[in-house]
Design an enzyme around this catalytic site. Sequence first.
Site, PDB file in Angstrom:
ATOM      1  N   ARG A  22      -3.556  -7.964 -20.975  1.00 44.08           N
ATOM      2  CA  ARG A  22      -4.442  -7.536 -22.059  1.00 44.08           C
ATOM      3  C   ARG A  22      -3.818  -6.458 -22.940  1.00 44.08           C
ATOM      4  O   ARG A  22      -4.342  -6.152 -24.010  1.00 44.08           O
ATOM      5  CB  ARG A  22      -5.809  -7.113 -21.520  1.00 44.08           C
ATOM      6  CG  ARG A  22      -5.770  -5.962 -20.569  1.00 44.08           C
ATOM      7  CD  ARG A  22      -7.135  -5.693 -19.976  1.00 44.08           C
ATOM      8  NE  ARG A  22      -8.110  -5.258 -20.971  1.00 44.08           N
ATOM      9  CZ  ARG A  22      -8.082  -4.070 -21.562  1.00 44.08           C
ATOM     10  NH1 ARG A  22      -7.127  -3.211 -21.287  1.00 44.08           N
ATOM     11  NH2 ARG A  22      -9.011  -3.742 -22.448  1.00 44.08           N
TER      12      ARG A  22
ATOM     13  N   ASP B 197     -10.038   1.530 -25.088  1.00 43.99           N
ATOM     14  CA  ASP B 197     -10.684   1.429 -23.788  1.00 43.99           C
ATOM     15  C   ASP B 197     -10.551   2.690 -22.954  1.00 43.99           C
ATOM     16  O   ASP B 197      -9.695   3.519 -23.186  1.00 43.99           O
ATOM     17  CB  ASP B 197     -10.062   0.286 -22.984  1.00 43.99           C
ATOM     18  CG  ASP B 197     -10.534  -1.052 -23.481  1.00 43.99           C
ATOM     19  OD1 ASP B 197     -11.554  -1.074 -24.177  1.00 43.99           O
ATOM     20  OD2 ASP B 197      -9.869  -2.044 -23.175  1.00 43.99           O
TER      21      ASP B 197
ATOM     22  N   GLU C 161       2.272  -7.433   8.553  1.00 46.23           N
ATOM     23  CA  GLU C 161       2.388  -5.982   8.712  1.00 46.23           C
ATOM     24  C   GLU C 161       3.322  -5.377   7.674  1.00 46.23           C
ATOM     25  O   GLU C 161       3.555  -4.181   7.670  1.00 46.23           O
ATOM     26  CB  GLU C 161       2.889  -5.638  10.120  1.00 46.23           C
ATOM     27  CG  GLU C 161       1.986  -6.114  11.236  1.00 46.23           C
ATOM     28  CD  GLU C 161       0.546  -5.665  11.038  1.00 46.23           C
ATOM     29  OE1 GLU C 161       0.323  -4.445  10.956  1.00 46.23           O
ATOM     30  OE2 GLU C 161      -0.346  -6.537  10.969  1.00 46.23           O
TER      31      GLU C 161
ATOM     32  N   PRO D 138       0.823  -1.222   0.000  1.00 46.76           N
ATOM     33  CA  PRO D 138       0.000   0.000   0.000  1.00 46.76           C
ATOM     34  C   PRO D 138       0.854   1.268   0.000  1.00 46.76           C
ATOM     35  O   PRO D 138       0.335   2.358  -0.235  1.00 46.76           O
ATOM     36  CB  PRO D 138      -0.825  -0.093   1.288  1.00 46.76           C
ATOM     37  CG  PRO D 138      -0.461  -1.353   1.954  1.00 46.76           C
ATOM     38  CD  PRO D 138       0.575  -2.082   1.155  1.00 46.76           C
TER      39      PRO D 138
HETATM   40  N1  ADE Z   1      -0.942  -5.111  -0.006  1.00 46.45           N
HETATM   41  C1  ADE Z   1      -1.899  -4.738   0.870  1.00 46.45           C
HETATM   42  N2  ADE Z   1      -2.661  -3.760   0.404  1.00 46.45           N
HETATM   43  C2  ADE Z   1      -2.185  -3.466  -0.855  1.00 46.45           C
HETATM   44  C3  ADE Z   1      -2.543  -2.527  -1.856  1.00 46.45           C
HETATM   45  N3  ADE Z   1      -3.551  -1.669  -1.698  1.00 46.45           N
HETATM   46  N4  ADE Z   1      -1.827  -2.520  -3.003  1.00 46.45           N
HETATM   47  C4  ADE Z   1      -0.800  -3.378  -3.173  1.00 46.45           C
HETATM   48  N5  ADE Z   1      -0.412  -4.275  -2.261  1.00 46.45           N
HETATM   49  C5  ADE Z   1      -1.094  -4.334  -1.110  1.00 46.45           C
END
Ligand code: ADE
Length: 247
Positions: free
Chosen positions: A153, A168, A115, A88
């Site tokens: 794709r 697209d 984590e 994230p």
């Molecule tokens: N691992 C946990 N959440 C994630 C996300 N939003 N994007 C990529 N990997 C992740």
Amino acid sequence: MIFDILTIFPGMFCSPLEESIVGKARERGLIGVRVHNIRDYAVDKHQMTDDRPFGGGEGMVMKPEPIVSALRAIAGDGPPARVVLLTPQGRLFSQQIARELSRLPRLVLICGRYEGVDERVAERFTDDQISIGDYILTGGELAAMIVVDALTRLIPGTLGNAGSALADSFSETVLEYPQYTRPQDFEGVTVPGILLSGNHEQIRRWRRAQALMRTRQRRPDLFARLDLSSEDSALLEAAEQEHQTAK
Ligand code: ADE
């Protein structure tokens, strides 16, 4: 293009990568997908892939050694690769990033869990970090599948109709116009008459106007970045007037 996926849950990848366009692309040799179990590279007797965080705190952190051993084991098994950590905290995945990555010969995708991954892996052993959105998944596996799908794709020959990936949504940052198929009347809701007219020029203009209106309404952020042609502005104005008179 070759994808090497490093995960502690290889089973998660079975059906998503066997079905549909990705499955066909693999069968036809347009892409190769190799899933590696990080646990196979853990050397201690319990094959641990995670440990408690230094400094204390909740949860577990993925240990560096099994991931780095896996990376080293597969390094020479194909063309040079870009190593991407799914997290994230990465840069936000987009169609532009998909296009950029789809031109590479090989991608190694590391799926983090718990984590997170020991920071030294992220810092020293990856070239790129990608997030698929501002939300937290239980791990990088689903994110990796999304990356594989979006890139596949774009690889020439993977879609039946070679041109369609370019048209697209997001290739030119407007959303797609609405599509209809048979029946012409579905439970009293009919297809817009213009699509049945056979007038290709009118259909093209109607679709462009719909795409622009939809983008303005649903994604004002994308709309604000558009460089409207004079035809676009005229189409929008005409569509607005039509909307006013219909009210
Ligand atoms: N691992 C946990 N959440 C994630 C996300 N939003 N994007 C990529 N990997 C992740």
